[in-house]
Every structure is written in C-alpha cells, then in structure tokens.
Design a protein around this motif. Structure first.
Motif, mmCIF file in Angstrom:
data_model
loop_
_atom_site.group_PDB
_atom_site.id
_atom_site.type_symbol
_atom_site.label_atom_id
_atom_site.label_comp_id
_atom_site.label_asym_id
_atom_site.label_seq_id
_atom_site.Cartn_x
_atom_site.Cartn_y
_atom_site.Cartn_z
ATOM 1 N N PHE A 72 0.782 10.919 -2.746
ATOM 2 C CA PHE A 72 0.607 11.757 -1.852
ATOM 3 C C PHE A 72 1.994 12.436 -1.367
ATOM 4 O O PHE A 72 2.013 13.515 -0.896
ATOM 5 N N GLU A 82 2.096 1.817 -3.379
ATOM 6 C CA GLU A 82 0.926 2.234 -4.373
ATOM 7 C C GLU A 82 0.621 3.854 -3.992
ATOM 8 O O GLU A 82 0.368 4.520 -4.817
ATOM 9 N N ALA A 83 0.867 4.241 -2.660
ATOM 10 C CA ALA A 83 0.261 5.388 -2.200
ATOM 11 C C ALA A 83 1.284 6.701 -2.328
ATOM 12 O O ALA A 83 0.891 7.860 -2.643
ATOM 13 N N SER A 95 -5.728 3.166 -1.262
ATOM 14 C CA SER A 95 -4.450 2.650 -0.566
ATOM 15 C C SER A 95 -4.233 3.467 0.443
ATOM 16 O O SER A 95 -3.704 3.014 1.742
ATOM 17 N N GLY A 96 -4.191 4.748 0.419
ATOM 18 C CA GLY A 96 -3.654 5.543 1.603
ATOM 19 C C GLY A 96 -4.787 5.378 2.745
ATOM 20 O O GLY A 96 -4.101 5.395 3.886
ATOM 21 N N PRO A 156 -4.763 13.221 -5.818
ATOM 22 C CA PRO A 156 -4.195 11.665 -5.816
ATOM 23 C C PRO A 156 -5.651 11.234 -6.307
ATOM 24 O O PRO A 156 -6.675 11.558 -6.137
ATOM 25 N N LEU A 214 1.674 11.231 3.379
ATOM 26 C CA LEU A 214 1.181 9.857 3.731
ATOM 27 C C LEU A 214 1.328 9.409 5.155
ATOM 28 O O LEU A 214 0.545 8.918 5.540
ATOM 29 N N SER A 235 -7.742 5.415 -6.531
ATOM 30 C CA SER A 235 -7.050 4.238 -6.246
ATOM 31 C C SER A 235 -5.868 4.539 -5.182
ATOM 32 O O SER A 235 -5.838 3.904 -4.402
ATOM 33 N N ALA A 236 -5.343 5.832 -5.341
ATOM 34 C CA ALA A 236 -4.351 6.357 -4.394
ATOM 35 C C ALA A 236 -5.083 6.535 -3.015
ATOM 36 O O ALA A 236 -4.489 6.176 -2.009
ATOM 37 N N TRP A 237 -6.016 7.086 -2.995
ATOM 38 C CA TRP A 237 -6.833 7.547 -1.794
ATOM 39 C C TRP A 237 -7.340 6.212 -1.069
ATOM 40 O O TRP A 237 -7.146 6.038 0.078
ATOM 41 N N LEU A 270 0.875 -1.260 -0.092
ATOM 42 C CA LEU A 270 -0.071 0.172 -0.093
ATOM 43 C C LEU A 270 0.680 1.203 -0.145
ATOM 44 O O LEU A 270 0.384 2.245 -0.676
#
Length: 306
Positions: free
Chosen positions: A30, A25-26, A215-216, A208, A35, A211-213, A22
């Motif tokens: 971020f 990915e993030a 993961s974060g 972001p 992050l 998908s990034a959100w 994760l």
C-alpha cells in the motif's frame, strides 16, 4: 477484576500486538501514507456512530483545533513512522520499541506538566534507554553508511513513541474535559483529512494483492477501529489505570505473532534489550503496583467463589 474483563484485556493486547505483523505485511503493497489513510478512515467509520449515539458530537465542534493537533501527533506522524520502520525491522522488534511510549510519557510529563519522577522512575528510564541502546548496537553493523541506514528505522520507531508521549501530556492538560469517543473519533477523522493528499500522491503503482488487502483491512477495522471501542469499553469497566496495562501485553503478543506467523527469530540481544525496556517502563510508570491491583481479587469476587 472479572474473568471476562481480564480476557478482554488479553484479547485487546493480542489484537494490538498483531498490528505490527499486519503493518509489515501490508505497507510494502500500500505504501506508507495510503495504509495510514486506510486505518484512519476505518477507525472513523467505527467510532463516529458511537460518538453521536453517546451524545458526544458537540465535543467534535468545541475542541476541533485540539483534536486536529492530536490527530497529527498521535496518529498521522507516528503511524507513518512505524510504517517506515517496519519496512526494515521485524514485527516483534517494532512491538518492543513501541513499549518505550510510556517512558517518553513520563519524561514529557515531568518537563511539561511538572510531574515528579522519583528515583525509581529515573532508574526505570535509564534501564529502558539501556535496552534501546542494546538493540541499536545489534542493528549497527558493517560500514558506517550501512550502520547509519540500519539505525534510521529504530529512530523512526522512537520518534513515533515520542509523539505518543507528547499526546499523553497534551490530552491531560488541554482535553481533560473532552469525552473519550469524541477525542478518538475526531483525531482519526482529522488524520484522514490531513493525510488524504499525501495518500493520493503516493498511491501504489500496482493493485495490492488479496493477501495485502486482507492484512490492510484487518489492520484498519480490527486493530484500529474495533480496538479503540474495546479499549474504551475496558476503561468504563475497570478504569483507565488498569486498562492502560494493555500496553505491556502488546510487545509480548507482537513477538508471538512475528514468530508464529512470520517465522521471525529474535536474537538473544534483542530479547535482553526488550526485557530491559519493559522492566524500565514498568518501573518508570509504577506499573508493578497497578498489575498487582489488576490481579488482586476483590471482596466481591471472593464472595462469588464457591
């Protein structure tokens, strides 16, 4: 150990192992500081209600300077270092390097707390560092400038685990009387406070992606906030010496998630190096005997068998 407790231990290993995937990915979306800020805020929101529910709020005030130190050394710095490392390393490799934390813990405890190591511990530390060297040599390729650049993420990950080792001795010497949820929540709260200016100065240029959100937020609330709650729940049910064995499951699950979700492929040299690290850490921390106790059925469990 009850089957439910063992299942919870495996689940926690899977959750913490997923954190490397994760992060990878993030963090590009971020940024390194934002992050970590998100993770620290989420953990604080999850843990702070439990602090006051269990009547541990007084420890936050009593020990706040020490909790500030723990927040910086155990969360702010190592999380930022791992975020940087995973911009360049595979998630599985990051999980393997994370396993060196107990090894550094043994060395620092010897230097700071004057705890003995023994020949088995020394041999284990040697094996662990041999594994690190093996992985580092694989990363080192091409021109000298490129080689140095390729080693920086590994040094960053090792710097993070070195910080974890410092924290273990610091907690034992200076915060032994502080209650666990207060330590966890306080350190995360101070991490969020310390890193807030850095996060605001380094916000991402673009919003972001969804998908990034995802993961974060999963990393923040599940892998940081809820995982702490599960860890302390395990400590209360099976004891700290058994609960800490989750650290040996994390690299295995980290590799698994990296291969299954991110299509990563670990080389034979990385696998061998990781195996040396795990074996060395288990020898240095006497984990083999703990694992035997972990899996050994108790008389109570035997009586419950049909």
């Amino acid at each position: 150990m009850k089957t439910s407790d063992f299942a919870e231990l495996l689940l926690l290993g899977a959750i913490w192992g997923a954190s490397f995937m994760l992060m990878k990915e993030a963090v590009p979306a971020f940024g390194i500081f934002a992050l970590v800020e998100l993770r620290a805020l989420a953990a604080t929101l999850c843990l702070m209600p439990l602090v006051f529910y269990k009547g541990q709020g007084g420890d936050l005030i009593k020990h706040w300077p020490k909790l500030l130190f723990v927040g910086v050394i155990n969360t702010a710095i190592p999380f930022c270092l791992f975020n940087y490392a995973l911009l360049h390393l595979d998630a599985g490799l990051g999980a393997i390097l994370n396993a060196t934390a107990p090894m550094f813990g043994v060395v620092i405890a010897y230097l700071y707390l004057k705890e003995s190591i023994g020949w088995k511990g020394l041999f284990g530390i040697g094996l662990g560092f041999a594994g690190v060297v093996m992985i580092s040599l694989e990363q080192k390729a091409g021109s000298q400038a490129r080689a140095i650049t390729s080693l920086l993420p590994i040094f960053a990950a090792l710097g993070a685990t070195f910080c974890y080792g410092i924290t273990a001795s610091y907690l034992k010497k200076h915060l032994a009387d502080a209650r666990p949820f207060a330590v966890a929540a306080g350190s995360q709260m101070f991490t969020a406070i310390v890193l807030l200016p850095f996060a605001l100065m380094n916000l991402p240029d673009t919003m972001p992606t969804l998908s990034a959100w995802m993961s974060g937020l999963i990393l923040a609330f599940l892998c940081t906030g809820l995982a702490y709650v599960m860890y302390f729940d395990l400590i209360s049910k099976i004891g700290a010496s058994r609960a800490i064995t989750v650290g040996y499951l994390v690299p295995l699950f980290g590799i698994f998630w990296g291969v299954v979700i991110l299509d990563e492929v670990l080389s034979l040299q990385s696998i061998l190096g990781g195996s040396l690290i795990l074996l060395g850490v288990m020898m240095a921390t006497n984990a083999l005997s703990i694992v035997k106790k972990l899996l050994k059925p108790t008389k109570k469990n035997l009586k419950q068998c049909p």
